[in-house]
Scaffold this motif. Structure first.
Motif, PDB file in Angstrom:
ATOM      1  N   MET A 140      35.709  -8.758  32.780  1.00  7.99           N
ATOM      2  CA  MET A 140      34.603  -9.548  32.260  1.00  7.99           C
ATOM      3  C   MET A 140      33.266  -8.877  32.555  1.00  7.99           C
ATOM      4  N   ASP A 141      33.226  -8.205  33.691  1.00  9.02           N
ATOM      5  CA  ASP A 141      32.035  -7.467  34.078  1.00  9.02           C
ATOM      6  C   ASP A 141      31.765  -6.345  33.081  1.00  9.02           C
ATOM      7  N   PHE A 142      32.860  -5.656  32.691  1.00 10.05           N
ATOM      8  CA  PHE A 142      32.722  -4.563  31.701  1.00 10.05           C
ATOM      9  C   PHE A 142      32.174  -5.099  30.380  1.00 10.05           C
ATOM     10  N   VAL A 143      32.734  -6.209  29.953  1.00  9.74           N
ATOM     11  CA  VAL A 143      32.291  -6.817  28.693  1.00  9.74           C
ATOM     12  C   VAL A 143      30.833  -7.268  28.809  1.00  9.74           C
ATOM     13  N   GLY A 144      30.511  -7.858  29.926  1.00  9.72           N
ATOM     14  CA  GLY A 144      29.142  -8.335  30.152  1.00  9.72           C
ATOM     15  C   GLY A 144      28.133  -7.200  30.128  1.00  9.72           C
ATOM     16  N   ASP A 145      28.551  -6.048  30.722  1.00 14.64           N
ATOM     17  CA  ASP A 145      27.647  -4.898  30.782  1.00 14.64           C
ATOM     18  C   ASP A 145      27.304  -4.337  29.406  1.00 14.64           C
ATOM     19  N   LEU A 146      28.153  -4.646  28.421  1.00 13.14           N
ATOM     20  CA  LEU A 146      27.909  -4.107  27.077  1.00 13.14           C
ATOM     21  C   LEU A 146      26.590  -4.618  26.496  1.00 13.14           C
ATOM     22  N   SER A 147      26.103  -5.738  26.990  1.00 15.84           N
ATOM     23  CA  SER A 147      24.840  -6.268  26.476  1.00 15.84           C
ATOM     24  C   SER A 147      23.657  -5.878  27.365  1.00 15.84           C
ATOM     25  N   GLU A 148      23.921  -5.067  28.400  1.00 16.40           N
ATOM     26  CA  GLU A 148      22.836  -4.593  29.280  1.00 16.40           C
ATOM     27  C   GLU A 148      22.495  -3.157  28.903  1.00 16.40           C
ATOM     28  N   PRO A 149      21.298  -2.880  28.394  1.00 21.52           N
ATOM     29  CA  PRO A 149      20.949  -1.523  27.959  1.00 21.52           C
ATOM     30  C   PRO A 149      21.153  -0.485  29.065  1.00 21.52           C
ATOM     31  N   GLN A 150      20.758  -0.831  30.292  1.00 21.81           N
ATOM     32  CA  GLN A 150      20.871   0.134  31.384  1.00 21.81           C
ATOM     33  C   GLN A 150      22.321   0.534  31.641  1.00 21.81           C
ATOM     34  N   SER A 151      23.181  -0.488  31.636  1.00 23.32           N
ATOM     35  CA  SER A 151      24.594  -0.236  31.888  1.00 23.32           C
ATOM     36  C   SER A 151      25.207   0.599  30.772  1.00 23.32           C
ATOM     37  N   VAL A 152      24.806   0.324  29.550  1.00 19.07           N
ATOM     38  CA  VAL A 152      25.327   1.073  28.413  1.00 19.07           C
ATOM     39  C   VAL A 152      24.912   2.535  28.529  1.00 19.07           C
ATOM     40  N   GLN A 153      23.708   2.730  29.037  1.00 20.64           N
ATOM     41  CA  GLN A 153      23.235   4.102  29.222  1.00 20.64           C
ATOM     42  C   GLN A 153      24.105   4.822  30.265  1.00 20.64           C
ATOM     43  N   ASP A 154      24.463   4.102  31.374  1.00 26.18           N
ATOM     44  CA  ASP A 154      25.297   4.684  32.420  1.00 26.18           C
ATOM     45  C   ASP A 154      26.711   4.963  31.920  1.00 26.18           C
ATOM     46  N   ASP A 155      27.264   4.037  31.185  1.00 23.68           N
ATOM     47  CA  ASP A 155      28.628   4.166  30.699  1.00 23.68           C
ATOM     48  C   ASP A 155      28.647   3.722  29.237  1.00 23.68           C
ATOM     49  N   PRO A 156      28.550   4.688  28.334  1.00 24.16           N
ATOM     50  CA  PRO A 156      28.402   4.333  26.917  1.00 24.16           C
ATOM     51  C   PRO A 156      29.688   3.816  26.262  1.00 24.16           C
ATOM     52  N   ARG A 157      30.772   3.759  27.027  1.00 31.64           N
ATOM     53  CA  ARG A 157      32.020   3.332  26.409  1.00 31.64           C
ATOM     54  C   ARG A 157      31.964   1.860  25.994  1.00 31.64           C
ATOM     55  N   THR A 158      32.550   1.557  24.848  1.00 32.84           N
ATOM     56  CA  THR A 158      32.620   0.155  24.420  1.00 32.84           C
ATOM     57  C   THR A 158      34.027  -0.377  24.613  1.00 32.84           C
TER      58      THR A 158
END
Lengths: 301, 264
Positions: free
Chosen positions: B56-74
């Protein structure tokens, strides 16, 4: 049969067990006595292969404990009443030991009956009183119907009924021809149960003899005389080289002689005698005499 | 009242105490204490909860720009999520394996055990075999629960590849099994629960956090993680589990020496 040959255990510089040589015979209850720290438990642990001797050997039926093919069927031991996992039931505790020695589960039922824990067999060992723990330990010792049983302070924590039960148990085990080796600090208990005594102090053997001999040899029987002419009698006794201890006016305690000799001597010198009897020492006294000697000896070193 | 000592009627078995009887005895002890069931149950709860939260944390991070920058995987492999939870679950395994040994020393029951079978080598092998086998089997179930929880939590962002998933499940089971055996070795060497727990924590987690650089990948915790996640940056996948196995053998060796030499 248990055979110790110059068994020695050293912790650093200290010899906890020092050259013990003795043999425990079958068909008898052999008491193992000694003050605290005398090395009794260490000796028992070496017999059971739990602790390693620094030198010397402790053999069971001529073998090292580790060489026995079915250990529980040859030696049963109670070392510590609390040596069971507190959350394991009494039955499972015994069952695990039984399975380790190919002993059928029916035997677990038998020993539970023998020690009177049948009704509480499914209770956790941690909920047991010290007395029940002792019974569980005894059940474990009897599990393999062994020819040799070793009990370390088996009556600890038992109520009077339990004490009597253990006493009878040891007697009957010996009567069945088994080797029964019991350590205890209760001299009175040994006096009632043991046929033979091994006494150690500071790791050294002090006595290894039938219980009657230990008492006779280590505590001279005392002759007690009360006489209004005690001075006269005292003098006569000294003349005969007999050891006398005047207790109070008119009373003498005489060792190294018999009531007959003292009576005859009193007659010879014309001393009136009001009381003449012998006091034979209890095992307690014999034990105190023996171990006191060992402590003295130790202190002189 | 005279005490009747019923005699044991069954004849002595022809075979002396052996590996089979040692296993039977150890198994009886293993299943007859509550702590076994509690720690097993907590392993399952940790795996299900851990994987779900990480997913759920991974899914949640998908809407955080910073996290997406760190780990661009969807999308993420479900096995990777379960593998990360394993880092947490392993402590339930450690607790279980530790108690198999330390409870015997704290209660003095070890002296009963060694009276029934004085062969200490056999005792170590029997204990190690049972905990290792049980943990491997429960590890497979744990792995399955982990990937299922991950799949559920990832909500369509999970990569479910049958080969990868199967490998991840077996990797988790193998790693946990080795960790349990490693713990037995440490516990045999140290005997106290506190010392065992802190040493095992140090090996599995502490070294990972304290060390820097490539060497950290040679600690058992990191090597196990690389093995489960199929991270082959530093060495091949099999090499990862070999590193864990070597650590396990070393601790078992230490446990063996202490068990053989020291008084029980």
């Amino acid at each position: 049969m248990i055979t110790l040959n110059r068994l020695t255990r050293r912790y650093g510089q200290k010899k906890v067990v020092d050259g013990l040589t003795f043999e425990i015979q079958s068909g008898k209850v052999t008491g193992f006595l000694g003050p605290n720290g005398a090395g009794k438990s260490t000796t028992l642990r070496m017999v059971l292969g739990l602790d390693k001797p620094t030198s010397g050997t402790a053999l069971v039926k001529g073998k090292h404990f580790a060489e026995l093919n079915h250990p529980l069927r040859e030696v049963g031991a109670l070392l510590d009443a609390k040596a069971a996992h507190p959350s394991r039931s009494a039955r499972n505790h015994l069952l695990a030991l039984a399975r380790g020695n190919s002993i059928p589960a029916t035997r677990v039922n038998q020993v539970l009956d023998i020690v009177g824990l049948h009704d509480v067999q499914h209770k956790r060992a941690g909920s047991f009183s010290l007395g029940m723990g002792q019974r569980l330990g005894i059940a474990a010792a009897l599990l393999g119907d062994p020819g040799i049983v070793i009990f370390d302070e088996p009556v600890n924590g038992l109520d009077p009924d339990g004490v009597r039960w253990v006493r009878e148990l040891m007697r009957s085990l010996a009567a069945e021809g088994r080797t029964v080796f019991v350590s205890s600090h209760l001299m009175s208990e040994m006096q009632l149960t043991a046929d033979h005594l091994i006494i150690i102090g500071r790791g050294r053997l002090l006595a290894d003899a039938p219980i009657g001999d230990v008492i006779a040899r280590n505590s001279l029987t005392t002759v007690v005389v009360r006489s209004p002419d005690s001075a006269k009698l005292h003098e006569a006794l000294l003349r005969h080289g007999i050891n006398v201890a005047p207790v109070n006016t008119g009373e003498l305690h005489i060792s190294g002689t018999s009531a007959e000799q003292v009576g005859d001597l009193a007659h010879e010198v014309g001393a009136r005698v009001h009381t003449l009897n012998t006091q034979s020492a209890s095992l307690e006294q014999a034990y105190v005499n023996l171990t006191a000697h060992s402590l003295e000896y130790g202190a002189l070193q | 009242m005279t005490t009747a000592i019923n005699t044991l009627s069954s004849p002595l078995p022809k075979t002396s105490v052996n590996f089979k009887t040692a296993l039977a005895s150890e198994w009886t002890k293993f299943v007859s204490v509550r702590s076994t069931w509690w720690s097993t149950l907590s392993a399952f709860a940790l795996m299900a909860g851990g994987s779900l939260i990480l997913a759920m944390d991974f899914v949640g991070d998908l809407s955080e720009p910073q996290s997406v920058q760190d780990d661009p995987r969807t999308q993420i492999a479900v096995g990777e999520i379960a593998g990360d939870s394993t880092q947490l679950v392993q402590f339930a395994t450690v607790a279980l394996a530790m108690m198999v040994v330390t409870s015997e020393y704290s209660t003095g029951a070890i002296r009963n055990t060694l009276q029934a079978d004085p062969n200490r080598t056999r005792l170590l092998i029997a204990k190690t075999a049972i905990i290792g086998a049980v943990t491997f089997i429960s590890g497979i179930l744990l792995g399955l629960i982990g990937i299922l929880a991950a799949q559920a939590g990832l909500d369509g962002h999970g990569i479910w590849n049958t080969t990868d998933v199967t490998q991840a499940v077996f990797a988790i089971a193998t790693y946990l099994s080795l960790v349990s055996m490693m713990t037995v070795g440490i516990a045999m060497a140290l005997r106290s629960a506190v010392a065992t727990l802190s040493t095992t924590l140090m090996l599995l987690l502490g070294m990972m956090m304290l060390l820097n650089g490539e060497i950290v990948h040679y600690t058992p915790g990191m090597a196990g993680s690389n093995f489960i996640r199929d991270n082959t940056t530093y060495y091949s996948r099999p090499a990862g589990i070999v590193i864990v196995a070597v650590w396990t053998l070393v601790t078992l060796g230490a446990g063996y020496v202490v068990l053989k030499k020291r008084d029980a």
